[in-house]
Design an enzyme around this catalytic site. Structure first.
Site, mmCIF file in Angstrom:
data_model
loop_
_atom_site.group_PDB
_atom_site.id
_atom_site.type_symbol
_atom_site.label_atom_id
_atom_site.label_comp_id
_atom_site.label_asym_id
_atom_site.label_seq_id
_atom_site.Cartn_x
_atom_site.Cartn_y
_atom_site.Cartn_z
ATOM 1 N N ARG A 1 0.825 -1.211 0.000
ATOM 2 C CA ARG A 1 0.000 0.000 0.000
ATOM 3 C C ARG A 1 0.861 1.264 0.000
ATOM 4 N NH1 ARG A 1 -5.314 -1.129 3.867
ATOM 5 N NH2 ARG A 1 -6.151 -2.826 2.597
ATOM 6 N N LYS B 1 -20.460 -14.460 2.121
ATOM 7 C CA LYS B 1 -21.841 -14.053 2.357
ATOM 8 C C LYS B 1 -22.524 -13.403 1.165
ATOM 9 C CE LYS B 1 -21.205 -13.294 7.333
ATOM 10 N NZ LYS B 1 -21.331 -12.318 8.439
ATOM 11 N N GLY C 1 -9.579 -7.897 -0.665
ATOM 12 C CA GLY C 1 -8.358 -8.428 -0.070
ATOM 13 C C GLY C 1 -8.104 -9.893 -0.330
ATOM 14 N N GLY D 1 -13.985 -2.421 0.734
ATOM 15 C CA GLY D 1 -15.329 -1.862 0.820
ATOM 16 C C GLY D 1 -15.608 -0.860 -0.278
#
Length: 399
Positions: free
Chosen positions: A34, A200, A354, A377
């Site tokens: 990052r 999910k 990720g 997200g």
């Protein structure tokens, strides 16, 4: 929205919002990707004779100064990579930060300590965030957001600073995300395939509903596929599933059919009695999952089906693994999907999230994809069709 190469930054003081939320063990950074990703934008500014103030968060200190979550190791590593000193402004942001920013000379770099040491940074409302954004903006002449990983967060450093900054723009990292996820997907080459995996359905409902009718094919794997099996009337044994979302899954299947998107679900699985198993106990059909077992990867027939869909695609967006890829015995599906997508020479291939990113790097195929998003997200919300707060703030600051 302006980008850094459209703004006069020569000799200016620049506040960079970066995503340096990196893993640290015993004071040592274990993955500096990052930091490296933001270096081109920072170096560009330094080459223009600018002085640089870096700000980022690390973990969840929840408004308290937590020494273990200080950005000290990050400042040191950033300095090593830039080949120049990066001084840390320790603790909460206040008078010392103001003074150090004021004293900055061209070519110098400082880093503010963890933004989340300041409770205002993560305030839920403008009132809770108070004047923190105004304080940050006052430190510099130009604000640059290059942190896609927090672009979906309504944090003071993301949405409030642009309101008070003299000039604001996006860095090269944010620019690439915007170009690939926004512009490139407006008129995609077809067939356009979405690969969705992970645990999910609940976290992907927005994406699936937004992409129905826009994509030609939707491939669903991972534990989220189990909820669709329930919707088809199959038993899933002890497998992870969301029974309360069966109706939502039925709705997606019906909408896919009516809107011209083909849904591809697993037809077989590798299974075991426990997620800690090191070997699969066998392969079962999707309609014959053993009652005492749980499915942990897609099976060989499903791999063949999914790969066939991928091999004819011209645009692919992939988020979520096909199984418990961290265990070698249950990584076959994720690795096969990764290899199939990486092997496409003339397709636009975009990866985000990720776990998905981890699969790509595990296979050392990151240079074979058109674009790997730096957001989790943010990537998901972008695919849901939402305007991210960071982009909205940067656009509005131009008005």
């Amino acid at each position: 929205m302006l980008f850094i190469d459209q703004v006069d930054i020569a000799g200016k003081k620049i506040l960079f919002r970066v995503d340096f939320n990196v893993p640290i063990e015993d004071g040592v950074i274990t993955d500096d990707n990052r930091i490296r990703a933001a270096l081109p934008t920072i170096q560009y500014a330094l080459d223009k004779g600018a002085s640089v103030i870096l700000c980022a968060h690390l973990g969840k200190p929840k408004g308290k100064v937590v020494p273990e979550l200080s950005l000290g190791p990050v400042a040191n590593r950033t300095g090593e990579l830039l080949g120049r000193g990066v001084a840390l402004v320790p603790g909460r942001i206040g008078d010392q930060a103001v003074k150090m920013a004021a004293d900055l000379a061209p070519g110098q770099v400082i880093m503010l300590d963890n933004l989340r040491f300041n409770p205002e940074e993560t305030g839920k409302t403008p009132e809770e965030r108070g004047d923190f954004g105004k304080l940050l903006a006052s430190l510099a002449d130009v604000y640059v957001n290059d942190a896609f990983g927090v672009a979906h967060r309504e944090n003071a450093s993301v949405v409030d600073v642009p309101r008070f900054a003299k000039v604001c723009c996006a860095g090269f990292l944010l620019k690439r995300e915007y170009e690939y996820l926004g512009e490139a997907l407006k008129d995609p080459k077809r067939p356009y395939v979405c690969v969705s995996g992970g645990a999910k359905v609940s976290t992907k409902l927005g994406i699936l509903n937004n992409l129905l009718g826009k994509v030609d094919d939707i491939i669903i794997g991972g534990a989220m596929a189990n909820t669709f099996l329930l919707a088809q009337g199959h038993e899933v044994g002890q497998s992870l599933a969301e029974p309360d979302l069966v109706d939502a899954a039925k709705g997606i299947m019906a909408k896919a059919k009516s809107m011209g998107s083909t849904l591809h679900l697993p037809v077989d699985f590798r299974y075991a009695k426990t997620p800690k198993a090191k070997q699969a106990e066998g392969v079962c059909k999707a309609d014959a999952i053993p009652a005492d077992a749980l499915v942990l990867d897609i099976g060989p027939e499903t791999i063949t089906d999914f790969v066939a869909v991928l091999e004819r695609a011209k645009t692919i967006v992939w988020n979520g693994p096909m199984g418990l890829f961290e265990t070698t015995a249950f990584a076959k599906g994720s690795l096969a999907v990764c290899k199939a997508i990486a092997g496409l020479d003339d397709a636009l291939t975009i990866v985000g999230g990720g776990d998905t990113d981890a699969v790509v790097h595990m296979m050392q195929l990151d240079d074979k994809f058109s674009f790997i998003s730096t957001g989790g997200g943010s990537f998901l919300e972008f695919l849901e069709g939402k305007e991210l707060p960071a982009f909205k703030a940067l656009k509005e600051c131009m008005k």
